[in-house]
Design a protein around this motif. Structure first.
Motif, short mmCIF file in Angstrom:
data_model
loop_
_atom_site.label_atom_id
_atom_site.label_comp_id
_atom_site.label_asym_id
_atom_site.label_seq_id
_atom_site.Cartn_x
_atom_site.Cartn_y
_atom_site.Cartn_z
N MET A 114 0.94 -1.29 -0.04
CA MET A 114 0.10 -0.20 0.02
C MET A 114 1.02 1.57 0.04
SD MET A 114 -2.66 1.02 2.64
CE MET A 114 -3.26 2.75 2.53
N THR A 115 0.49 1.82 -0.72
CA THR A 115 1.00 3.09 -1.16
C THR A 115 1.09 3.95 0.12
OG1 THR A 115 -0.11 5.18 -2.76
CG2 THR A 115 1.93 3.32 -3.42
N GLN A 116 2.10 5.11 0.03
CA GLN A 116 1.94 6.02 1.06
C GLN A 116 1.05 7.87 0.89
OE1 GLN A 116 5.58 5.37 3.04
NE2 GLN A 116 3.97 4.05 5.36
N ARG A 117 0.85 7.92 1.51
CA ARG A 117 0.34 9.35 0.95
C ARG A 117 1.25 10.85 1.80
NH1 ARG A 117 -6.28 9.67 3.96
NH2 ARG A 117 -4.10 8.20 5.67
N THR A 118 2.20 11.37 0.80
CA THR A 118 3.08 11.66 1.53
C THR A 118 3.26 13.49 1.28
OG1 THR A 118 3.63 9.96 -0.02
CG2 THR A 118 5.43 12.67 -0.06
N LEU A 119 3.71 13.99 2.00
CA LEU A 119 3.50 15.52 1.88
C LEU A 119 4.84 15.87 1.38
CD1 LEU A 119 1.62 18.61 2.84
CD2 LEU A 119 2.48 18.19 5.12
N LEU A 120 4.95 17.49 0.48
CA LEU A 120 6.28 17.98 0.23
C LEU A 120 5.89 19.08 0.65
CD1 LEU A 120 8.78 17.32 -1.25
CD2 LEU A 120 7.56 17.71 -3.52
N VAL A 121 7.05 19.81 1.09
CA VAL A 121 7.29 20.64 1.59
C VAL A 121 8.48 21.31 1.59
CG1 VAL A 121 7.07 22.85 3.78
CG2 VAL A 121 5.46 20.74 3.56
N THR A 122 8.18 22.86 0.63
CA THR A 122 9.91 23.46 -0.18
C THR A 122 9.64 24.29 0.53
OG1 THR A 122 7.95 23.67 -2.03
CG2 THR A 122 9.81 21.67 -1.74
N SER A 123 10.67 25.29 -0.19
CA SER A 123 11.14 26.13 1.31
C SER A 123 12.38 27.33 0.71
CB SER A 123 11.30 25.93 3.21
OG SER A 123 12.89 25.06 2.36
N SER A 124 12.67 26.70 -0.46
CA SER A 124 13.79 27.42 -1.21
C SER A 124 13.05 28.79 -1.64
CB SER A 124 13.92 26.74 -2.63
OG SER A 124 14.92 27.66 -3.00
N ILE A 125 14.10 30.38 -2.06
CA ILE A 125 13.72 31.88 -1.79
C ILE A 125 13.89 31.63 -3.27
CG2 ILE A 125 14.25 32.10 0.38
CD1 ILE A 125 16.40 33.84 -0.73
N LEU A 126 14.62 30.60 -3.98
CA LEU A 126 15.47 30.88 -5.46
C LEU A 126 14.11 30.23 -6.67
CD1 LEU A 126 18.99 29.93 -4.38
CD2 LEU A 126 17.78 32.52 -5.14
N GLY A 127 13.42 29.73 -6.06
CA GLY A 127 12.36 29.35 -7.01
C GLY A 127 12.70 27.79 -8.23
N GLU A 128 12.60 27.58 -9.31
CA GLU A 128 12.99 26.57 -10.75
C GLU A 128 15.26 26.87 -10.42
OE1 GLU A 128 11.40 24.01 -11.16
OE2 GLU A 128 10.19 24.94 -9.96
N ASN A 129 15.41 27.90 -9.96
CA ASN A 129 17.67 28.02 -9.91
C ASN A 129 17.54 27.42 -8.24
OD1 ASN A 129 17.08 29.78 -12.22
ND2 ASN A 129 17.11 31.28 -10.93
N GLY A 130 16.56 26.72 -7.39
CA GLY A 130 16.88 26.40 -6.14
C GLY A 130 17.65 24.58 -6.46
N GLN A 131 18.61 24.33 -5.84
CA GLN A 131 19.42 23.39 -5.69
C GLN A 131 17.84 22.56 -4.59
OE1 GLN A 131 20.62 22.59 -7.50
NE2 GLN A 131 22.51 23.74 -8.53
N SER A 132 17.94 23.00 -3.72
CA SER A 132 16.58 22.06 -2.84
C SER A 132 15.50 21.64 -3.74
CB SER A 132 16.06 22.40 -1.35
OG SER A 132 15.38 23.56 -1.60
N ASN A 133 14.69 22.55 -4.43
CA ASN A 133 14.20 22.23 -5.41
C ASN A 133 14.33 21.39 -7.20
OD1 ASN A 133 12.05 23.98 -4.42
ND2 ASN A 133 12.62 25.81 -5.77
N ALA A 134 15.40 21.71 -7.27
CA ALA A 134 15.55 20.33 -8.24
C ALA A 134 15.92 18.94 -7.39
CB ALA A 134 16.89 20.54 -7.55
#
Length: 201
Positions: A1-21
């Motif tokens: 059974m797959t698990q419902r997942t909550l993703l929280v992102t927090s980079s101020i660099l938008g698509e240029n942010g490495q954490s967003n990558a």
């Protein structure tokens, strides 16, 4: 059974942010497996810094709150309901001045609520969020993991632990500002680690 997942992102660099990558790679892999995913971007949907008026709203019985207090309490109530509705919490976190983004701290300030996600006992605080798993996708320009300068990792683990989330896994992508070759190798390794974690959801 797959698990419902909550993703929280927090980079101020938008698509240029490495954490967003890292987050985008995670999202693509989750989508391929048809796993239920909710994405909350705390930069695009910024929360204000916690103030005494909002704290007071939480401490006022719901039936006694003014209209203003109801609106203030709704910020936290929504985030708490969202957190409770998912089995897995994924935090994509950049390192800003050796800490977490203030936007992410504002999110934590609203889900870390005495009586809701933890309570005080004679033996210290007790977490009230049980059976959840957390994954941290950590992007850093330098190399800090395992050193005294990495105050971010214990801070995140402590806040999650306060809620009762002790099953925490971390994917580090470090040295991302130390040259293209180093960055590419670090991201490749992190992407592979993410692939392995998604396979366990």
């Amino acid at each position: 059974m797959t698990q419902r997942t909550l993703l929280v992102t927090s980079s101020i660099l938008g698509e240029n942010g490495q954490s967003n990558a890292l987050a985008n790679h995670f999202k693509a892999k989750v989508k391929a497996r048809d796993i239920a995913l909710t994405h909350r971007d705390v930069v695009a949907n910024t929360l204000p810094h916690l103030a005494i008026e909002e704290l007071g709203a939480w401490q006022t019985p719901a039936e006694e709150r003014s209209a203003e207090q109801q609106a203030l309490a709704a910020h936290s109530d929504e985030l708490l309901a969202e957190l409770r509705a998912h089995e897995v919490l994924v935090l994509a976190v950049p390192l800003y001045n050796l800490g977490i983004p203030s936007q992410l701290k504002a999110w934590f300030d609203r889900v870390l609520r005495a009586g809701e996600t933890f309570r005080y006992t004679e033996n210290g605080p007790q977490g009230l969020i049980e059976g959840k798993r957390a994954i941290i996708l950590a992007a850093r320009g330098g190399q800090y993991a395992g050193t005294d300068l990495d105050s971010q990792t214990p801070h995140l683990k402590a806040m999650l632990g306060l809620m009762g989330i002790s099953d925490v896994e971390i994917v580090f992508a470090e040295g991302l500002n130390m040259g293209d070759n180093h960055r590419d190798a670090a991201l490749k390794e992190a992407f592979q680690a993410i692939d392995q974690l998604v396979a366990t959801l």
